[in-house]
Scaffold this motif. Structure first.
Motif, PDB file in Angstrom:
ATOM      1  N   TYR A  72      20.050   9.601  12.285  1.00  0.00           N
ATOM      2  CA  TYR A  72      19.681   8.417  13.048  1.00  0.00           C
ATOM      3  C   TYR A  72      18.281   8.581  13.624  1.00  0.00           C
ATOM      4  O   TYR A  72      17.804   9.695  13.848  1.00  0.00           O
ATOM      5  CB  TYR A  72      20.640   8.199  14.222  1.00  0.00           C
ATOM      6  CG  TYR A  72      22.075   7.900  13.848  1.00  0.00           C
ATOM      7  CD1 TYR A  72      22.463   7.605  12.552  1.00  0.00           C
ATOM      8  CD2 TYR A  72      23.039   7.899  14.829  1.00  0.00           C
ATOM      9  CE1 TYR A  72      23.782   7.320  12.244  1.00  0.00           C
ATOM     10  CE2 TYR A  72      24.368   7.613  14.537  1.00  0.00           C
ATOM     11  CZ  TYR A  72      24.729   7.331  13.246  1.00  0.00           C
ATOM     12  OH  TYR A  72      26.037   7.047  12.960  1.00  0.00           O
ATOM     13  N   ASP A  91      16.753   2.740  15.079  1.00  0.00           N
ATOM     14  CA  ASP A  91      18.042   2.216  14.614  1.00  0.00           C
ATOM     15  C   ASP A  91      18.838   1.525  15.723  1.00  0.00           C
ATOM     16  O   ASP A  91      19.833   0.871  15.448  1.00  0.00           O
ATOM     17  CB  ASP A  91      18.914   3.348  14.043  1.00  0.00           C
ATOM     18  CG  ASP A  91      18.285   4.031  12.846  1.00  0.00           C
ATOM     19  OD1 ASP A  91      17.451   3.413  12.158  1.00  0.00           O
ATOM     20  OD2 ASP A  91      18.649   5.202  12.597  1.00  0.00           O
ATOM     21  N   ILE A 127      22.673   7.991  19.320  1.00  0.00           N
ATOM     22  CA  ILE A 127      21.473   8.328  18.548  1.00  0.00           C
ATOM     23  C   ILE A 127      20.873   9.636  19.050  1.00  0.00           C
ATOM     24  O   ILE A 127      20.511  10.516  18.256  1.00  0.00           O
ATOM     25  CB  ILE A 127      20.452   7.168  18.600  1.00  0.00           C
ATOM     26  CG1 ILE A 127      20.992   5.983  17.778  1.00  0.00           C
ATOM     27  CG2 ILE A 127      19.079   7.615  18.088  1.00  0.00           C
ATOM     28  CD1 ILE A 127      20.222   4.688  17.962  1.00  0.00           C
ATOM     29  N   ASN A 155      22.937  12.515  17.918  1.00  0.00           N
ATOM     30  CA  ASN A 155      22.754  12.712  16.486  1.00  0.00           C
ATOM     31  C   ASN A 155      21.446  13.449  16.199  1.00  0.00           C
ATOM     32  O   ASN A 155      21.414  14.391  15.402  1.00  0.00           O
ATOM     33  CB  ASN A 155      22.794  11.353  15.776  1.00  0.00           C
ATOM     34  CG  ASN A 155      22.692  11.467  14.284  1.00  0.00           C
ATOM     35  OD1 ASN A 155      21.595  11.389  13.729  1.00  0.00           O
ATOM     36  ND2 ASN A 155      23.813  11.638  13.611  1.00  0.00           N
ATOM     37  N   ALA A 165      22.618   7.640   8.864  1.00  0.00           N
ATOM     38  CA  ALA A 165      22.332   6.231   8.635  1.00  0.00           C
ATOM     39  C   ALA A 165      22.297   6.027   7.123  1.00  0.00           C
ATOM     40  O   ALA A 165      21.812   6.878   6.380  1.00  0.00           O
ATOM     41  CB  ALA A 165      20.985   5.855   9.256  1.00  0.00           C
ATOM     42  N   SER A 208      26.747   3.462   8.326  1.00  0.00           N
ATOM     43  CA  SER A 208      26.736   4.857   8.752  1.00  0.00           C
ATOM     44  C   SER A 208      27.897   5.580   8.091  1.00  0.00           C
ATOM     45  O   SER A 208      28.962   5.000   7.881  1.00  0.00           O
ATOM     46  CB  SER A 208      26.891   4.910  10.273  1.00  0.00           C
ATOM     47  OG  SER A 208      26.992   6.234  10.722  1.00  0.00           O
TER      48      SER A 208
END
Length: 182
Positions: A17, A21, A55, A58, A78, A90
């Motif tokens: 990610y 995004d 995010i 990640n 992603a 995802s």
């Protein structure tokens, strides 16, 4: 894999990610199909703050050496449509549901924007993620096994697992459980 690298399948690219995004994930979380199957995350999953945290977790997970058996945030990717560059969904592999719950096996999860559902992208992404996951699990010296779970009524998700090579194992309350070995 570094934060900027990705792997590919026929029509899709997979990458960690990125901050850019955020808006797409917020929009996706408001789509009816996501809300139907991820009801247990509401109302938190509808907010930008929720997705900003996802995010950031990640990005932190991908900034370290990949270890599917230890990373509590899991490894979500992603999914980018090669032909347009659009973020369409995802896919991820994890051994943890939150910091407290360790799963017996690695579990796959996926979701797609509604406009891209029914195009075979789910199966393609599941196959690619499982292949990547088996490679990473082999590096760790473990017996590769990945499970997938889908609610009984979520026929599309069950078909993705079946078409990706998973076999039905058993049922749990509300769920069909599948597995795949390498």
């Amino acid at each position: 894999m570094s934060i900027n690298e990705c792997f590919k399948s026929t029509r899709l690219l997979y990458r960690p990610y990125q901050q850019e995004d955020l808006q797409t994930f917020v929009e996706m979380s408001h789509e009816d199909s996501r809300r139907r199957w991820f009801y247990f995350q509401e109302p938190d999953c509808l907010t930008p703050a929720f997705w900003a945290k996802i995010i950031n977790n990640n990005i932190a997970a991908w900034s370290k050496k990949v270890n599917l058996l230890e990373e509590k945030a899991g490894y979500d990717m992603a999914i980018i449509l090669k032909s347009t560059g659009a973020l369409i969904g995802s896919v991820g592999l994890t051994k943890y549901h939150g910091p407290e719950i360790e799963l017996k096996d690695i579990e796959i999860g996926y979701h797609f924007r509604e406009v891209y559902q029914g195009c075979g992208y789910g199966t393609e992404a599941a196959i690619a993620a499982v292949g990547w996951g088996f490679t990473e699990l082999h590096k760790l010296g473990t017996e590769p096994k990945i499970v997938g779970k889908a609610e009984f009524e979520n026929t599309a998700s069950r078909l993705v697992l079946e078409r990706a090579g998973f076999r039905y194992v058993h049922s749990e309350p509300y769920l069909s459980v599948y597995e795949i070995f390498n």
